[in-house]
Structure formats: C-alpha cells, structure tokens
Scaffold this active site. Structure first.
Site, mmCIF file in Angstrom:
data_model
loop_
_atom_site.group_PDB
_atom_site.id
_atom_site.type_symbol
_atom_site.label_atom_id
_atom_site.label_comp_id
_atom_site.label_asym_id
_atom_site.label_seq_id
_atom_site.Cartn_x
_atom_site.Cartn_y
_atom_site.Cartn_z
ATOM 1 N N GLU A 68 1.057 -1.414 -0.024
ATOM 2 C CA GLU A 68 0.022 0.318 -0.200
ATOM 3 C C GLU A 68 0.949 1.279 0.028
ATOM 4 O O GLU A 68 2.106 0.885 0.869
ATOM 5 C CB GLU A 68 -0.842 0.117 0.977
ATOM 6 N N ASP A 115 -7.276 10.270 -1.740
ATOM 7 C CA ASP A 115 -7.559 9.336 -2.803
ATOM 8 C C ASP A 115 -7.762 7.769 -2.151
ATOM 9 O O ASP A 115 -8.031 7.152 -2.175
ATOM 10 C CB ASP A 115 -7.182 9.176 -4.014
ATOM 11 N N HIS A 138 -7.877 -2.047 1.093
ATOM 12 C CA HIS A 138 -7.574 -3.132 0.761
ATOM 13 C C HIS A 138 -5.581 -3.099 1.769
ATOM 14 O O HIS A 138 -5.681 -1.656 2.472
ATOM 15 C CB HIS A 138 -6.906 -1.748 -0.071
ATOM 16 N N ASP A 141 -4.712 -8.538 1.269
ATOM 17 C CA ASP A 141 -4.528 -8.592 -0.629
ATOM 18 C C ASP A 141 -3.465 -9.538 -0.875
ATOM 19 O O ASP A 141 -4.209 -10.462 -1.810
ATOM 20 C CB ASP A 141 -4.586 -7.345 -0.758
#
EC number: 2.7.7.7
Length: 237
Positions: A9, A52, A152, A157
């Site tokens: 990430e 975002d 996420h 993930d």
C-alpha cells in the site's frame, strides 16, 4: 522454488512523483501450500497519504508516525525475498515503488534480489480477455472469499492473491495427484505420477455409435452439410 505473494500500500500512485510505500505484506508458498512464514510491515513514509489513497487503504497518517522507515526493514525484507519467485497483481506498480525505495538507499533494483516476478494481472488477462480482472473480480470468479476486504490492506490482499493464484494455476500439475492428507505427515507429501500408467481405451458400443451418427445427420441437415466433426474426420483420414 519458494514463492512469495507480495502486495504493497502506498501514499499515492506515483513513485517518481514522491509517493512512498506505507505497508508491505508477504505470504510464502512452498509446493503450492501456505507455510505461515509470512512478513508484514507498516512503514513511516515521511509524508502524508493523498486523500484518494486514504479512501482506498484507510491507514491514517497519525498511525504511521512511529512506524519504522523502509531503510530499517530493507535488509530483513530482501533476505526474506531472496531467490524466490515473487507473485504480484499488477506487478509494474509494486515493483516500481520497491525500486524507488531501494534507489533512495543506493541499492540495486528489486528484480536483482529475486528469481523472477510473476504478474497475476497479466495471467488473468490472458485467461479472461475482455473481463474485469481486479483482485475482487478474480475472487468472485474463482470462489475466493473476500468478504473481509472492506479496505485494501497489504497482508490481507497478499493472502487473497495467494488463493487466487493457486486457483488460476490449478491444473498445471494434472498428472500429479496428492494421495497424502491435506496436511502432509512429517512434511512429506506422497505423489502418484499417472504418466507411468497405461489408461484403458473404452470404445463406444454399437448403440452409442448409432446415436452419435443420428446426431451428426441432424447437424448435417441444419448446417447444409457443413458439420465440423465430419470435416475433421475427413481431414484425418
């Protein structure tokens, strides 16, 4: 070969624009089985995440303030990944960020540490052209439970992608069948190689052959005598 499923990430989408890695998740596979020998790091990126990006991963800037910087975990991470096949979804993105982090430390690019990088997004596009091939879409298509994925997260993930990868590549070893239990006794898996056996050939009965011929006649009538099956038989004759 060891396989490591990896996900990251980040603070945003552009490593070259100054975005940094904030989380790394790694899941190890040996003989296509999860070993539990995983790695998970939260990292202080020394900058704030874009708004975002925060909506995607939900990892606050405040949470990361006291986490180690990439430099502090680089040796452990690279030693763990060394010589393995690295499996990543949309590999160009994650490898680009890892390359940038290593470059900032004056170290060689990421691919130099590992045996190879496999991109499951490329695999999925080849297997399912024209379809959505995001991780969520593949989980839905392949029956992988992703109900816990509201945001996420690198480790979650990577765990989901490990299941997706196993399903994507199922059948690569179709001539090798495990005859041991799901958990191998003493770490040893007994396998039977079916290529050593001569399989019997079962011929159609007269009744089955007649029924097949009747179907071909109906296809001939419907296609104006252009039945593909008959064309193949003639070509092989």
């Amino acid at each position: 070969m060891r396989q490591i499923v990896l996900d990251t990430e980040t603070t945003g989408l552009s490593a070259e624009g100054g975005d940094r890695i904030i989380e790394i998740g790694c899941v190890e596979l040996l003989a296509r089985k999860l070993t539990g020998n995983n790695r998970h790091f939260y990292l202080n990126p020394e900058r704030d995440s874009h708004e975002d990006a925060l909506k995607v991963h939900g990892i606050s800037n405040e949470f990361l303030r006291d986490k180690p910087k990439f430099a502090a975990v680089a040796d452990e991470l690279m030693e763990y990944l060394a010589g393995a096949e690295i499996i990543i979804h949309n590999a160009a993105f994650d490898v680009g960020f890892l390359n940038k982090e290593l470059e900032l430390l004056g170290r060689p690019a990421f691919p130099s540490f590992v045996a190879e990088v496999t991109d499951t997004l490329v695999m999925a596009k080849e297997m399912y052209p024209g379809k959505r091939n995001s991780l969520d879409a593949l989980c839905d298509r392949l029956g992988v439970d992703n109900s816990s994925r509201t945001l996420h997260g690198a480790l979650l993930d990577a765990e989901l992608l490990a299941d997706v990868y196993i399903n994507l590549t199922r059948g690569q070893d179709t001539l090798l069948i495990d005859v041991a239990s799901e958990e191998a006794v003493g770490g040893i898996v007994t396998r039977v190689d079916l290529s050593a056996f001569t399989l019997p050939v079962l011929l159609a009965s007269d009744q089955e052959s007649a029924a097949h011929d009747e179907v071909l006649k109906q296809l001939d009538k419907a296609s104006g005598g252009k039945t593909v099956w008959r064309s193949l038989i003639q070509a092989m004759a």
